[in-house]
Write a protein that holds these residues in place. Structure first.
Motif: not given
Length: 339
Positions: A144, A147, A178, A181, A183, A204
């Motif tokens: 967290e 990121v 990550t 992730s 994002k 991603s």
């Protein structure tokens, strides 16, 4: 209440400089290199004559290191006609992402609208200094927190340049550090995987933009390729202007439209036209001209990162029924309705 957001792409009047030579259309992409202080002095003419079309140059690390050879390496690549870009080696345990983005921007990493400079790169990978700093491969950050660090860096870079920073990483690091992730889809991927196949990508991305396939390439420094044609590579260095248009129907009588320059270039002579519908007329529009149901506005110049909001007041003939206003900005069309 109804709102909308759309984007308008404009042509940027920027000449591509020093881009002579043939088009490299190799099956594995357009060849290029990455270099650092450790590469030493570089014969960029030989890189160009050997088929190299782009170069990434190490600029900064953390907030206290700048490549002492950056200027001659970065400038030399441009003089030889290569598309060039700078990269920042992240040290996420030392300071926050925005702080490191600022250091990078102030020390060679800012994007230049010269037609041959790529946006900057965030190099994020396994911690190579574990023996020195005592941190694990993820720099002792949780997924967290990592990121968040990445978002802080890329958002600051985007805000200051209008460009999405390229992210250099490995699939294994991304998955581990990550949480894989999703994002960062807007940031082009420079994938590091030495071998003959890019293999699995971080979550991603559906495709890589650049691929580092060898730590020592056939030209100088690392061996890389651009996943596209040479003309696409040049277009990446010379992107179009970008304007976003947002509209909100605040009530049956009040509507706002915001035009924001979300791209890398200043834009000029932006025209907005609108027409009210549902039996109403425009009675107020500061900064614009209006008559009956029609309204027209103009923005002489909109600098990068700036926005202008127009407010329209209407007078409905009826107290019930759907009313609204149709707005056009270039090729963007918005319909704002109120019940």
């Amino acid at each position: 209440m109804i709102s909308g957001v759309k984007r308008l792409w404009l042509f940027a009047v920027i000449a591509a400089l020093g881009m002579g030579g043939g088009v490299a259309e190799a099956a594995d992409g357009v060849p290029g290199v990455d270099v650092s202080n450790w590469t030493g002095d570089i014969d960029w003419a030989s890189v160009a004559s050997g088929g190299g079309k782009f170069a990434f140059v190490h600029a900064t690390e953390g907030t206290n290191y700048r490549n002492p050879r950056f200027d001659p390496q970065f400038g030399g690549a441009a003089s030889a006609g290569l598309v060039r870009g700078a990269y920042h080696f992240a040290q996420p345990h030392e300071s926050d992402g925005a702080t490191q983005a600022e250091y990078f921007l102030q020390n060679g990493g800012s994007w230049i609208a010269d037609g041959q400079t790529l946006q900057g790169v965030l190099d994020i990978e396994d911690n190579p200094y574990k023996d020195r700093n005592g941190k694990n491969n993820c720099y002792d950050l949780s997924t967290e927190d990592m990121v968040t660090w990445l978002q802080d860096f890329t958002k600051r870079y985007r805000a200051r340049t209008g460009r999405h920073a390229i992210i250099y990483t490995t699939t294994s690091w991304w998955q581990t550090c990550t949480g894989n992730s999703t994002k960062f889809r807007s940031n082009p991927l420079w994938l590091a995987r030495w071998g003959t196949d890019p293999g699995e990508l971080p979550k991603s991305w559906k495709k890589h933009t650049f691929w580092q396939s060898a730590d020592k390439g056939p030209l100088v420094g690392g061996g890389n390729s651009f996943n596209g044609s040479e003309s696409q590579l040049k277009a990446m260095a010379n992107p179009p202007a970008e304007v976003s248009v947002t509209g909100v129907a605040k009530s049956r009588r009040t509507y706002t439209v915001t035009v924001a320059n979300t791209g890398p270039h200043p834009v000029t002579n932006v025209k907005l036209s609108g027409r009210a519908f549902g039996g109403q007329s425009v009675v107020r529009a500061p900064g614009c001209t209006y008559s009956g149901t029609a309204v027209r506005c103009a923005i002489a110049e909109l600098p990068r990162g700036k926005k202008v909001t127009f407010t329209f007041t209407t007078k409905p003939r009826k107290s019930k029924g759907t009313v609204g206003i149709n707005v056009t900005v270039g090729s963007v069309k918005l319909t704002l309705k109120a019940g």
